[in-house]
Write a protein that holds these residues in place. Structure first.
Motif, PDB file in Angstrom:
ATOM      1  N   GLN A  97     -19.522  33.046  -8.876  1.00 53.14           N
ATOM      2  CA  GLN A  97     -18.910  32.145  -9.837  1.00 53.14           C
ATOM      3  C   GLN A  97     -19.940  31.097 -10.236  1.00 53.14           C
ATOM      4  O   GLN A  97     -20.778  30.697  -9.428  1.00 53.14           O
ATOM      5  CB  GLN A  97     -17.686  31.438  -9.244  1.00 53.14           C
ATOM      6  CG  GLN A  97     -16.543  32.359  -8.840  1.00 53.14           C
ATOM      7  CD  GLN A  97     -15.317  31.588  -8.366  1.00 53.14           C
ATOM      8  OE1 GLN A  97     -14.987  30.540  -8.914  1.00 53.14           O
ATOM      9  NE2 GLN A  97     -14.637  32.116  -7.361  1.00 53.14           N
ATOM     10  N   VAL A  98     -19.886  30.663 -11.505  1.00 52.14           N
ATOM     11  CA  VAL A  98     -20.748  29.568 -11.946  1.00 52.14           C
ATOM     12  C   VAL A  98     -19.878  28.574 -12.704  1.00 52.14           C
ATOM     13  O   VAL A  98     -19.047  28.952 -13.527  1.00 52.14           O
ATOM     14  CB  VAL A  98     -21.918  30.068 -12.827  1.00 52.14           C
ATOM     15  CG1 VAL A  98     -21.434  30.842 -14.036  1.00 52.14           C
ATOM     16  CG2 VAL A  98     -22.773  28.877 -13.287  1.00 52.14           C
ATOM     17  N   VAL A  99     -20.053  27.291 -12.394  1.00 47.58           N
ATOM     18  CA  VAL A  99     -19.354  26.210 -13.089  1.00 47.58           C
ATOM     19  C   VAL A  99     -20.334  25.632 -14.103  1.00 47.58           C
ATOM     20  O   VAL A  99     -21.359  25.046 -13.731  1.00 47.58           O
ATOM     21  CB  VAL A  99     -18.871  25.135 -12.100  1.00 47.58           C
ATOM     22  CG1 VAL A  99     -18.194  23.988 -12.852  1.00 47.58           C
ATOM     23  CG2 VAL A  99     -17.908  25.751 -11.088  1.00 47.58           C
ATOM     24  N   ALA A 100     -20.027  25.790 -15.380  1.00 44.61           N
ATOM     25  CA  ALA A 100     -20.980  25.441 -16.443  1.00 44.61           C
ATOM     26  C   ALA A 100     -21.281  23.956 -16.508  1.00 44.61           C
ATOM     27  O   ALA A 100     -22.339  23.556 -17.006  1.00 44.61           O
ATOM     28  CB  ALA A 100     -20.452  25.926 -17.788  1.00 44.61           C
ATOM     29  N   THR A 101     -20.378  23.120 -16.017  1.00 40.22           N
ATOM     30  CA  THR A 101     -20.582  21.671 -16.102  1.00 40.22           C
ATOM     31  C   THR A 101     -21.278  21.079 -14.881  1.00 40.22           C
ATOM     32  O   THR A 101     -21.407  19.847 -14.784  1.00 40.22           O
ATOM     33  CB  THR A 101     -19.232  20.956 -16.285  1.00 40.22           C
ATOM     34  OG1 THR A 101     -18.352  21.337 -15.211  1.00 40.22           O
ATOM     35  CG2 THR A 101     -18.604  21.301 -17.624  1.00 40.22           C
ATOM     36  N   ASP A 102     -21.736  21.900 -13.949  1.00 38.53           N
ATOM     37  CA  ASP A 102     -22.429  21.364 -12.771  1.00 38.53           C
ATOM     38  C   ASP A 102     -23.593  20.464 -13.199  1.00 38.53           C
ATOM     39  O   ASP A 102     -24.407  20.843 -14.049  1.00 38.53           O
ATOM     40  CB  ASP A 102     -22.973  22.504 -11.902  1.00 38.53           C
ATOM     41  CG  ASP A 102     -21.942  23.013 -10.907  1.00 38.53           C
ATOM     42  OD1 ASP A 102     -20.858  22.401 -10.807  1.00 38.53           O
ATOM     43  OD2 ASP A 102     -22.221  24.020 -10.229  1.00 38.53           O
ATOM     44  N   GLY A 103     -23.655  19.270 -12.627  1.00 33.96           N
ATOM     45  CA  GLY A 103     -24.722  18.332 -12.949  1.00 33.96           C
ATOM     46  C   GLY A 103     -24.394  17.366 -14.067  1.00 33.96           C
ATOM     47  O   GLY A 103     -25.189  16.464 -14.367  1.00 33.96           O
TER      48      GLY A 103
END
Length: 304
Positions: free
Chosen positions: A115-121
């Motif tokens: 899974q990848v969370v696009a808003t990380d950072g």
């Protein structure tokens, strides 16, 4: 052996000799490169799906759980979505509680993949404990989306990592150029004209980036309903603060905004695309087209 049979076998032998015989045919088949299977990516909504297509190109096969003109705030997963998620190689989320329903869907589907969370950072906008999830409307944040998505795809397919990173960087460059263009156009509008209203509070990041004040009868969740007192207060605010235009959204019914515009004595400035792309072949069917459409529609409304 009769004469006809000998004649046929002679021609067959000549054909095999000319082609190099059976061993050559077998070796050629064995040497043919195997087709590369695309990465099966499931995105929570259409804006993320389009970003992944831009970065991954032929390396990805993308589907979106919430489709064109869909309201992700009110989305109810269907049985077919369980199968879609279970078969994914990569699951792409926005995060910031925008697509929080995905947790139940993942658990029910048995998905154990990446899974990848696009808003990380990204540091989100906040009001108290509430978080604004609509970060993609600030194009500087959209470049962070590119970085996160590109890194995730490269990890899934290391052999194509260089090309994926190149496409992500190219796309981020196009986003940066569009940001500069919009910023210059908005700065030409007098600050007193940069006050507008949309259906729900989805454009706070855009407003903060370009100096536009957005009012809205609904909060960050488009599935909420404003009270009669809130609507009356907004109508008074429109009159007192001379709001330039009222905009409807593609994911919402227009009746409320039409009433507010009529009672506030202000025009409907057009449709803004907030949380979803438009259907394929229409005016906002990619992320960059969505941003450009919203900018031109807002500029026209503010110029009056």
């Amino acid at each position: 052996m009769n004469r006809a049979r000998r004649h046929a076998l002679t021609w067959l032998a000549r054909g095999l000799t000319a082609a190099g015989g059976w061993p050559l045919a077998i070796n050629a088949a064995q040497a043919a490169p195997a087709a590369v299977t695309p990465i099966k990516v499931v995105a929570s909504f259409t804006i993320l799906a389009d970003m992944v297509r831009e970065i991954g190109a032929e390396a990805v096969q993308v589907s979106a759980l919430v489709g064109p003109n869909g309201n992700a705030h009110a989305f109810e997963p269907r049985p077919i979505d369980l199968k879609t998620v279970a078969g994914a190689d990569l699951l792409v989320l926005n995060g910031l509680h925008f697509d929080a329903w995905i947790d139940r869907l993942v658990k029910a589907s048995g998905y154990r993949g990446r899974q990848v969370v696009a808003t990380d950072g990204i540091e989100p906008r906040r009001v108290g404990l509430s978080i604004d999830p609509h970060a993609w409307h600030d194009l500087r944040h959209a470049q962070r989306y590119m970085s996160n998505l590109g890194a995730a795809l490269a990890q899934v397919r290391p052999a194509q990592a260089a090309e994926i990173r190149r496409r992500a960087a190219d796309y981020a460059g196009r986003i940066e150029a569009l940001d500069r263009e919009i910023r210059a156009q908005v700065q030409a509008i007098p600050p007193a004209r940069r006050r507008v209203m949309s259906t729900h509070d989805a454009f706070g990041y855009l407003g903060a980036a370009y100096g536009i004040e957005f009012l809205a009868p609904q909060g960050w969740n488009a599935d909420s309903e404003p009270s009669a007192a809130q609507v009356a207060g907004l109508i008074r605010q429109i009159r007192q603060q001379k709001v330039a235009a009222v905009f409807i959204e593609n994911i919402s019914q227009p009746r409320l905004m039409q009433r507010i515009a009529a009672e506030g004595g202000v025009k409907i400035g057009g449709t803004l695309y907030s949380d979803a792309l438009s259907p394929p072949g229409s005016e906002a069917d990619t992320f960059l087209k969505l941003i450009r459409h919203n900018a031109s529609t807002l500029l026209a409304g503010m110029r009056g």
